[in-house]
Design a protein around this motif. Structure first.
Motif, PDB file in Angstrom:
ATOM      1  N   LYS A 134      35.157  30.820  37.335  1.00  0.00           N
ATOM      2  CA  LYS A 134      35.046  32.052  35.770  1.00  0.00           C
ATOM      3  C   LYS A 134      34.341  31.994  35.610  1.00  0.00           C
ATOM      4  O   LYS A 134      33.397  30.958  35.259  1.00  0.00           O
ATOM      5  CB  LYS A 134      36.649  31.666  35.241  1.00  0.00           C
ATOM      6  N   ILE A 135      33.883  33.139  34.974  1.00  0.00           N
ATOM      7  CA  ILE A 135      32.646  33.351  34.285  1.00  0.00           C
ATOM      8  C   ILE A 135      32.771  33.752  32.857  1.00  0.00           C
ATOM      9  O   ILE A 135      33.893  34.765  32.705  1.00  0.00           O
ATOM     10  CB  ILE A 135      32.058  34.132  35.330  1.00  0.00           C
ATOM     11  N   GLN A 136      32.614  33.566  31.595  1.00  0.00           N
ATOM     12  CA  GLN A 136      33.052  33.710  30.380  1.00  0.00           C
ATOM     13  C   GLN A 136      31.169  34.289  29.581  1.00  0.00           C
ATOM     14  O   GLN A 136      30.051  33.624  30.149  1.00  0.00           O
ATOM     15  CB  GLN A 136      33.283  32.428  29.187  1.00  0.00           C
ATOM     16  N   ILE A 137      31.113  35.585  29.477  1.00  0.00           N
ATOM     17  CA  ILE A 137      30.578  36.110  28.531  1.00  0.00           C
ATOM     18  C   ILE A 137      30.467  36.232  27.179  1.00  0.00           C
ATOM     19  O   ILE A 137      31.168  36.961  26.888  1.00  0.00           O
ATOM     20  CB  ILE A 137      30.422  37.849  29.369  1.00  0.00           C
ATOM     21  N   ILE A 138      29.283  35.987  26.193  1.00  0.00           N
ATOM     22  CA  ILE A 138      29.605  35.837  25.226  1.00  0.00           C
ATOM     23  C   ILE A 138      28.512  35.931  24.175  1.00  0.00           C
ATOM     24  O   ILE A 138      26.818  35.748  24.619  1.00  0.00           O
ATOM     25  CB  ILE A 138      30.173  34.332  24.369  1.00  0.00           C
ATOM     26  N   GLY A 159      28.132  43.573  31.961  1.00  0.00           N
ATOM     27  CA  GLY A 159      28.127  42.920  32.838  1.00  0.00           C
ATOM     28  C   GLY A 159      29.093  42.214  33.396  1.00  0.00           C
ATOM     29  O   GLY A 159      29.036  41.875  34.853  1.00  0.00           O
ATOM     30  N   ARG A 160      30.263  42.447  33.286  1.00  0.00           N
ATOM     31  CA  ARG A 160      31.100  41.895  33.330  1.00  0.00           C
ATOM     32  C   ARG A 160      32.867  42.657  34.611  1.00  0.00           C
ATOM     33  O   ARG A 160      32.008  42.190  35.938  1.00  0.00           O
ATOM     34  CB  ARG A 160      32.053  42.043  32.202  1.00  0.00           C
ATOM     35  N   ASN A 161      31.210  44.021  34.124  1.00  0.00           N
ATOM     36  CA  ASN A 161      32.065  44.875  35.347  1.00  0.00           C
ATOM     37  C   ASN A 161      31.291  44.865  37.010  1.00  0.00           C
ATOM     38  O   ASN A 161      31.843  45.475  37.441  1.00  0.00           O
ATOM     39  CB  ASN A 161      31.553  46.236  34.683  1.00  0.00           C
ATOM     40  N   ALA A 162      29.720  44.836  36.796  1.00  0.00           N
ATOM     41  CA  ALA A 162      29.135  44.085  37.773  1.00  0.00           C
ATOM     42  C   ALA A 162      29.529  43.109  37.808  1.00  0.00           C
ATOM     43  O   ALA A 162      29.042  43.055  39.536  1.00  0.00           O
ATOM     44  CB  ALA A 162      27.450  44.467  37.195  1.00  0.00           C
ATOM     45  N   VAL A 194      31.133  40.154  42.830  1.00  0.00           N
ATOM     46  CA  VAL A 194      30.744  38.985  43.456  1.00  0.00           C
ATOM     47  C   VAL A 194      31.840  38.787  42.737  1.00  0.00           C
ATOM     48  O   VAL A 194      32.366  37.844  43.682  1.00  0.00           O
ATOM     49  CB  VAL A 194      30.421  37.934  41.885  1.00  0.00           C
ATOM     50  N   ARG A 195      33.423  39.591  42.385  1.00  0.00           N
ATOM     51  CA  ARG A 195      34.852  38.992  42.688  1.00  0.00           C
ATOM     52  C   ARG A 195      34.714  37.860  41.828  1.00  0.00           C
ATOM     53  O   ARG A 195      36.119  36.567  42.464  1.00  0.00           O
ATOM     54  CB  ARG A 195      35.154  39.241  44.030  1.00  0.00           C
ATOM     55  N   ILE A 196      34.188  37.073  41.204  1.00  0.00           N
ATOM     56  CA  ILE A 196      34.343  36.484  39.788  1.00  0.00           C
ATOM     57  C   ILE A 196      35.133  36.788  38.620  1.00  0.00           C
ATOM     58  O   ILE A 196      34.728  37.711  37.899  1.00  0.00           O
ATOM     59  CB  ILE A 196      33.673  35.503  39.126  1.00  0.00           C
ATOM     60  N   PRO A 197      36.631  36.252  38.364  1.00  0.00           N
ATOM     61  CA  PRO A 197      36.893  36.406  37.476  1.00  0.00           C
ATOM     62  C   PRO A 197      36.155  36.344  35.550  1.00  0.00           C
ATOM     63  O   PRO A 197      35.345  35.608  36.120  1.00  0.00           O
ATOM     64  CB  PRO A 197      38.443  35.702  37.182  1.00  0.00           C
ATOM     65  N   VAL A 198      36.650  37.512  35.298  1.00  0.00           N
ATOM     66  CA  VAL A 198      34.803  37.200  33.974  1.00  0.00           C
ATOM     67  C   VAL A 198      35.508  37.296  32.618  1.00  0.00           C
ATOM     68  O   VAL A 198      36.634  39.193  33.054  1.00  0.00           O
ATOM     69  CB  VAL A 198      34.069  38.501  34.250  1.00  0.00           C
ATOM     70  N   GLU A 199      35.774  37.274  31.522  1.00  0.00           N
ATOM     71  CA  GLU A 199      36.321  37.258  30.457  1.00  0.00           C
ATOM     72  C   GLU A 199      35.319  37.712  29.932  1.00  0.00           C
ATOM     73  O   GLU A 199      33.533  37.039  29.323  1.00  0.00           O
ATOM     74  CB  GLU A 199      36.868  35.750  29.785  1.00  0.00           C
ATOM     75  N   THR A 200      35.075  38.110  28.538  1.00  0.00           N
ATOM     76  CA  THR A 200      34.271  38.358  27.515  1.00  0.00           C
ATOM     77  C   THR A 200      34.715  38.424  25.867  1.00  0.00           C
ATOM     78  O   THR A 200      35.834  38.531  25.817  1.00  0.00           O
ATOM     79  CB  THR A 200      33.565  40.333  27.143  1.00  0.00           C
ATOM     80  N   VAL A 243      29.318  29.737  32.137  1.00  0.00           N
ATOM     81  CA  VAL A 243      29.258  30.758  30.644  1.00  0.00           C
ATOM     82  C   VAL A 243      27.959  30.945  30.218  1.00  0.00           C
ATOM     83  O   VAL A 243      26.195  30.725  30.184  1.00  0.00           O
ATOM     84  CB  VAL A 243      29.489  30.044  29.097  1.00  0.00           C
ATOM     85  N   ILE A 244      27.988  32.272  30.214  1.00  0.00           N
ATOM     86  CA  ILE A 244      26.248  33.468  29.548  1.00  0.00           C
ATOM     87  C   ILE A 244      26.875  33.991  28.839  1.00  0.00           C
ATOM     88  O   ILE A 244      27.168  34.557  27.901  1.00  0.00           O
ATOM     89  CB  ILE A 244      26.869  34.532  30.681  1.00  0.00           C
ATOM     90  N   VAL A 245      25.366  33.667  27.769  1.00  0.00           N
ATOM     91  CA  VAL A 245      25.617  34.019  26.538  1.00  0.00           C
ATOM     92  C   VAL A 245      24.466  35.407  26.390  1.00  0.00           C
ATOM     93  O   VAL A 245      23.564  35.141  27.167  1.00  0.00           O
ATOM     94  CB  VAL A 245      25.003  32.522  24.877  1.00  0.00           C
ATOM     95  N   VAL A 246      24.559  35.743  25.136  1.00  0.00           N
ATOM     96  CA  VAL A 246      23.537  37.120  25.910  1.00  0.00           C
ATOM     97  C   VAL A 246      22.875  37.408  23.915  1.00  0.00           C
ATOM     98  O   VAL A 246      23.970  37.616  22.810  1.00  0.00           O
ATOM     99  CB  VAL A 246      23.926  38.169  25.721  1.00  0.00           C
ATOM    100  N   SER A 247      22.196  37.360  23.978  1.00  0.00           N
ATOM    101  CA  SER A 247      21.251  37.182  22.810  1.00  0.00           C
ATOM    102  C   SER A 247      19.729  38.118  22.886  1.00  0.00           C
ATOM    103  O   SER A 247      18.988  36.828  23.272  1.00  0.00           O
ATOM    104  CB  SER A 247      21.707  36.433  21.904  1.00  0.00           C
ATOM    105  N   GLN A 248      19.471  39.123  21.769  1.00  0.00           N
ATOM    106  CA  GLN A 248      18.426  39.684  22.221  1.00  0.00           C
ATOM    107  C   GLN A 248      16.737  38.376  21.223  1.00  0.00           C
ATOM    108  O   GLN A 248      15.918  37.905  21.752  1.00  0.00           O
ATOM    109  CB  GLN A 248      17.818  40.667  21.545  1.00  0.00           C
ATOM    110  N   SER A 249      17.620  38.105  19.930  1.00  0.00           N
ATOM    111  CA  SER A 249      17.007  37.241  19.222  1.00  0.00           C
ATOM    112  C   SER A 249      17.369  36.054  19.988  1.00  0.00           C
ATOM    113  O   SER A 249      15.884  34.826  19.427  1.00  0.00           O
ATOM    114  CB  SER A 249      17.755  37.149  17.957  1.00  0.00           C
ATOM    115  N   GLY A 250      17.996  35.384  20.507  1.00  0.00           N
ATOM    116  CA  GLY A 250      18.370  34.264  20.824  1.00  0.00           C
ATOM    117  C   GLY A 250      18.246  32.919  19.113  1.00  0.00           C
ATOM    118  O   GLY A 250      18.758  31.785  19.024  1.00  0.00           O
TER     119      GLY A 250
END
Ligand code: F6R
Length: 367
Positions: free
Chosen positions: A52-56, A68-71, A76-82, A101-108
């Protein structure tokens, strides 16, 4: 410092072709047929074990996560939560060592995103950060980092950071697909080729801002409007709506096109602007039927689509803006640009401080 542009935002919008090239550089092998991400510590074995992948993320970075979830799900056919980061910790998320877990942040430096990262790590998850700032807190704490090479972003409204995050997600999805064998090599090569064409396609759009500028001046006189779309068009609609609100102060809402009739259609009256994203062939007919629903209530509709659908759409909408043709998955990397320009010119027409909108900060370090 603004490189001849009137505002940082406009400069940064124009830097997107370069940001795309820089973010892709060194991440596509010489044959042009494979993505390589040498910076990743995540091993092929670990990748094969992800269930499973979680995007936060927050705000615009969250909207990149929706694309990103859509891609990831489609390639890849792994379930993704956002999740928006400020909600993640408080919903007792189900996260295990097999969750990526994928975290996305311009500034960090976004406090909620950093806290979510730590929460995920405390459950043993591997955290991969997509960030624009190498030495940031999020980059330091994450287990893996994919750096977007958008260059410094000064305007509060994020533009090139968002689109570079999309590129990072496409690269990551292709890499995961290679490792897990979920896409044929020819399919991967075709997507890479389409990605490499994006910078030039962007240039061609940026060279012709007049139609969007004129439309921005028209909507700048309104107080409310709607964005509609399906699938990734809906994800882009959400980003377009946020951008417009934050710098033009025009109230807008993004709606999944099919959801309007479940209540919000009551707000559609004569002359209200509706911006319809209609780039996804697979659901085009459905979107057109939603366009007809609002058109029948007198909405003033502008559609964003590909050249080949312009004539057809003009039967039901007042104006059409055509974007260059790319693969369906990649359209957000182009279709968001007219929306960025729309917010910019609407803000300008209203005499707002484009680069420093009221009440907002570039980096949100409080929870
Ligand atoms: C909108 C905008 C914000 C940021 C959000 C997250 O244009 O810039 O919504 O996207 O505050 O910031 P980062 O990406 O730095 O974590």
């Amino acid at each position: 410092e603004k490189g001849g542009f009137e505002h940082f935002m406009l400069k940064e919008i124009h830097e997107q072709p370069k940001a795309y090239r820089d973010t892709m550089r060194g991440r596509i092998d010489e044959s042009g047929k494979k993505v390589v991400l040498p910076e990743l510590k995540l091993t092929p074995e670990q990748i094969k074990g992800i269930n499973k992948i979680q995007i936060i993320a927050c705000g615009t970075a969250y909207h990149a996560g929706l694309v990103g979830r859509n891609a990831i799900e489609s390639l890849v056919r792994i379930p993704v939560e956002t999740d928006v980061a400020s909600e993640y910790r408080y919903r007792s998320p189900i996260v295990t060592p097999d969750t990526l877990v994928i975290v996305v942040s311009q500034s960090g430096e976004t406090a909620d995103t950093l806290a979510a990262l730590r929460e995920a790590q405390s459950h043993g998850a591997h955290v991969l950060a997509i960030t624009n700032v190498v030495g940031s807190s999020i980059a330091r704490d994450a287990d893996d980092v994919i750096v977007t090479l958008a260059g410094p972003e000064i305007a509060v409204a994020s533009t090139k950071a968002y689109t570079s995050q999309l590129i990072a997600f496409y690269l990551l999805s292709l890499y995961l697909a290679e490792v897990r064998g979920t896409q044929a090599p020819e399919e991967i090569a075709q997507i890479i080729a389409a990605m490499q064409a994006l910078p030039e396609q962007l240039d061609s759009m940026l060279a012709k801002p007049e139609a969007i500028k004129a439309y921005a001046e028209q909507i700048s006189k309104h107080e409310h409007l709607f964005f509609i779309g399906r699938g990734i068009d809906y994800a882009v609609a959400q980003e377009g709506s946020l951008k417009l609100k934050e710098i033009s102060y025009i109230h807008s809402e993004a709606y999944a096109a099919g959801e309007l009739k479940h209540g919000t259609l009551a707000l559609i009256e004569e002359g209200i602007p509706v911006i319809a994203l209609a780039t996804q062939e697979a659901v085009l007919e459905k979107t057109v039927s939603n366009i007809k629903e609002v058109s029948a209530r007198g909405a003033d509709i502008m559609a964003i689509t590909h050249e080949e659908h312009v004539a057809g759409l003009l039967k039901s909408v007042n104006q059409v803006f055509a974007i260059p043709k790319t693969m369906p998955l990649l359209t957000p990397a182009l279709s968001v640009v007219p929306l960025q320009l729309l917010s910019y010119y609407a803000s300008l027409a209203r005499g707002n401080d484009v680069d420093k909108p009221r009440n907002l900060a570039k980096s949100v370090t409080v929870e």
